[in-house]
Motif scaffolding. Structure first.
Motif, short mmCIF file in Angstrom:
data_model
loop_
_atom_site.label_atom_id
_atom_site.label_comp_id
_atom_site.label_asym_id
_atom_site.label_seq_id
_atom_site.Cartn_x
_atom_site.Cartn_y
_atom_site.Cartn_z
N CYS A 154 0.85 -1.43 0.11
CA CYS A 154 0.35 -0.22 0.22
C CYS A 154 0.58 0.69 -0.03
O CYS A 154 0.59 1.98 -1.08
CB CYS A 154 -1.02 -0.08 1.12
N LEU A 155 1.94 1.70 0.73
CA LEU A 155 3.12 2.21 0.77
C LEU A 155 3.14 2.74 -0.46
O LEU A 155 3.74 3.66 -0.39
CB LEU A 155 3.25 2.63 2.36
N ARG A 156 4.66 1.40 -0.63
CA ARG A 156 5.10 1.65 -1.87
C ARG A 156 4.05 2.17 -2.95
O ARG A 156 4.23 3.53 -4.27
CB ARG A 156 5.73 0.73 -2.22
N SER A 157 3.06 1.56 -3.49
CA SER A 157 2.11 2.22 -4.67
C SER A 157 1.36 3.72 -4.17
O SER A 157 1.35 4.66 -5.28
CB SER A 157 0.92 1.27 -4.77
N GLY A 158 1.69 3.88 -2.84
CA GLY A 158 0.58 5.15 -2.59
C GLY A 158 1.37 6.35 -2.69
O GLY A 158 0.62 7.52 -2.46
N LEU A 159 2.27 5.50 -1.67
CA LEU A 159 3.56 7.21 -2.31
C LEU A 159 4.67 7.00 -2.60
O LEU A 159 5.35 8.88 -3.35
CB LEU A 159 4.44 7.44 -1.08
N GLY A 160 4.47 6.40 -3.95
CA GLY A 160 5.54 6.44 -4.64
C GLY A 160 6.45 6.69 -4.48
O GLY A 160 7.54 6.41 -3.07
N SER A 161 7.41 7.64 -5.36
CA SER A 161 9.18 8.39 -4.97
C SER A 161 9.19 9.20 -3.74
O SER A 161 10.09 9.40 -3.53
CB SER A 161 9.65 8.65 -6.36
#
Ligand code: 2HG
Ligand code: ZN
Length: 466
Positions: A244-251
């Motif tokens: 979730c965090l990787r896709s929601g927050l991206g870079s």
């Protein structure tokens, strides 16, 4: 024919001529500090310690040693954990601390050129003075050096966003085992002319060439950096949160580490810290979110929007310097807290993220048969990088190494993520590298180091070894 003692005396005299008497250490008491590593598990008696002051002196040291077939090990800040930077019996230790110059404004304002002996903290400070940032940072910052970081392709929490040390290289200078100084330090950002030898030297752990200088990329500091900690029930939940965090927050997600419950308890007890969250959890996630530009919106609000089902008591955030440091302290203080309890047995491995729960469960099952061991798991969750730390192991334990590293391999992971293979895992390299790859590595090693003097026996073992 010269006897070994006469040969050693010759080598010592020639080395003294190269570096000067003051930078040749042969006193047994003074040599002790360079003969063991931070784990206390690796290191034998050195022939001597030499401290060259230039790339040419490094080249001359290697030429002297090459002619005498005297083996050499390169040492940076001696913060290594795999035995790659401490001597095997009779080796010459080449300390790189004199090559510690840092030059900004070397043709590109977003680069700096650092000597191999400059520490990570010094590089970070030089970048800060130039109004910029160096991407990597980790607890050994005051001792770990540029040369060692390139040699091991070091990483740490922020490698999630910026990549490991290899990705920070805009150029390199290195000396081959035969004493040739290779230099690619020109201030260009794109350079595809021929083979990328700097990329090969990065991660070669002092077995192919000696890193003497590196041109490092810098970046503009973000407008803000916020830190959060989240409590997860178990590894399945931690992996779900990571996705979730990787896709929601991206870079914007700069770092995402994890800490298991025993490590939190250990740090709280050692540092006399309060529990980080109101309730206790199986796994803790700690991370940093960037706000690159003022107008990007508050990072922690964005994070809360990504995780609407997370109860309030399972998350805390910090937006000021002291608060950020406090949250990261639960993660950064683990290594020291463990060391204070005795000899620590370490494995640095990586796994495909989805396999992390199986790995943790399997490890618990395997180690149930070894009740004398205390297990601590933490690491760089976003990269699937687990630091397995064990207390209660005495000396070397091949059966335990096999058990853990074979489990990693069977789950499609890698036996080494960021610390290096060194001596610690050289016999297990074949678990995650094919015979063809190992043969290629041996060929490259033979070509760059025909006499076999550089970091011999580390990383890839020559076929001749029984
Ligand atoms: C860290 O992430 C370092 O703290 C050291 O890579 C980990 O000592 C360890 O196992
Ligand atoms: Zn790490």
């Amino acid at each position: 024919l010269a006897t070994p003692v006469e040969m050693d005396t010759d080598v010592l005299q020639l080395l003294a001529k190269v570096v000067g008497r003051d930078d040749l250490i042969v006193d047994r008491d003074l040599m002790g500090a360079y003969e063991t590593d931070a784990t206390g598990r690796f290191g034998e008696r050195a022939l001597c310690i030499v401290r060259p002051s230039s790339s040419d002196e490094v080249a001359d040291v290697l030429k002297v040693c090459g002619r005498a077939s005297t083996r050499v090990v390169i040492q940076g800040g001696n913060t290594g954990l795999a035995g790659g930077g401490v001597p095997c019996d009779g080796e010459v230790v080449v300390r790189m601390d004199h090559l510690n110059e840092i030059a900004s404004h070397e043709g590109d304002p977003w680069h700096l050129v650092a000597g191999a002996g400059a520490t990570l903290a010094e590089v970070r400070e030089a970048a800060r003075k130039a109004g910029l940032e160096f991407a990597l940072d980790f607890p050994a910052r005051d001792s770990a050096t540029v040369g060692g970081m390139v040699a091991t392709n070091a990483a740490g929490p922020t490698a999630l966003r910026w990549g490991p040390m290899r990705a920070q290289l805009a150029g390199l200078e290195a000396v081959t085992a035969t004493g040739a100084v290779l230099s690619r330090l020109v201030p260009v950002s794109k350079d595809n002319a021929g083979y990328d030898w700097p990329a090969l030297i990065a991660g070669s752990e002092g077995t192919l060439a000696v890193v003497t200088r590196a041109r490092l990329r810098l970046h503009t500091p973000p407008a803000a950096r916020d830190v959060f900690m989240i409590g997860a029930a178990n590894y399945d939940d931690a992996v779900g949160l990571t996705s979730c965090l990787r896709s929601g927050l991206g870079s914007r997600l700069e770092a995402l580490d994890f800490i298991d419950r025993p490590s939190v308890e250990l740090v709280c007890a050692t540092r006399r810290l309060r529990e980080p969250l109101p309730a206790t959890h199986g796994v803790y996630l700690v991370g940093t979110v960037l706000t690159e530009h003022e107008g990007d919106g508050p990072a922690l609000e964005l994070l809360a929007r990504e995780l609407p089902d997370l109860p309030d008591e399972a998350i805390v955030g910090a937006v000021d310097g002291a608060g950020r440091r406090r949250l990261w302290e639960y993660r950064e203080a683990i290594n020291e807290a463990l060391r204070a309890r005795g000899e620590v047995h370490k494995y640095d491995v990586s796994l495909p993220l989805q396999r992390l729960p199986s790995f943790a469960a399997g490890l618990t099952e395997d180690l149930a048969r070894r009740p004398e061991l205390a297990v601590y798991l933490y690491g760089h969750l976003g990269d699937g990088n687990v630091h397995v730390n064990l207390l209660g192991v005495t000396g070397f334990d091949r059966a335990l190494d096999d058990l853990i590293l074979e489990r990693v391999a069977s789950l499609g992971g890698s036996i080494d993520a960021e610390h290096g293979v060194g001596l610690a895992k050289r016999d297990h390299l074949g678990l995650t590298r094919t015979d063809a790859e190992l043969a290629l590595m041996r060929d490259v090693k033979r070509m760059l180091d025909p006499v076999g003097i550089l970091g011999s026996g580390r990383v890839v073992v020559s076929e001749e070894r029984p």
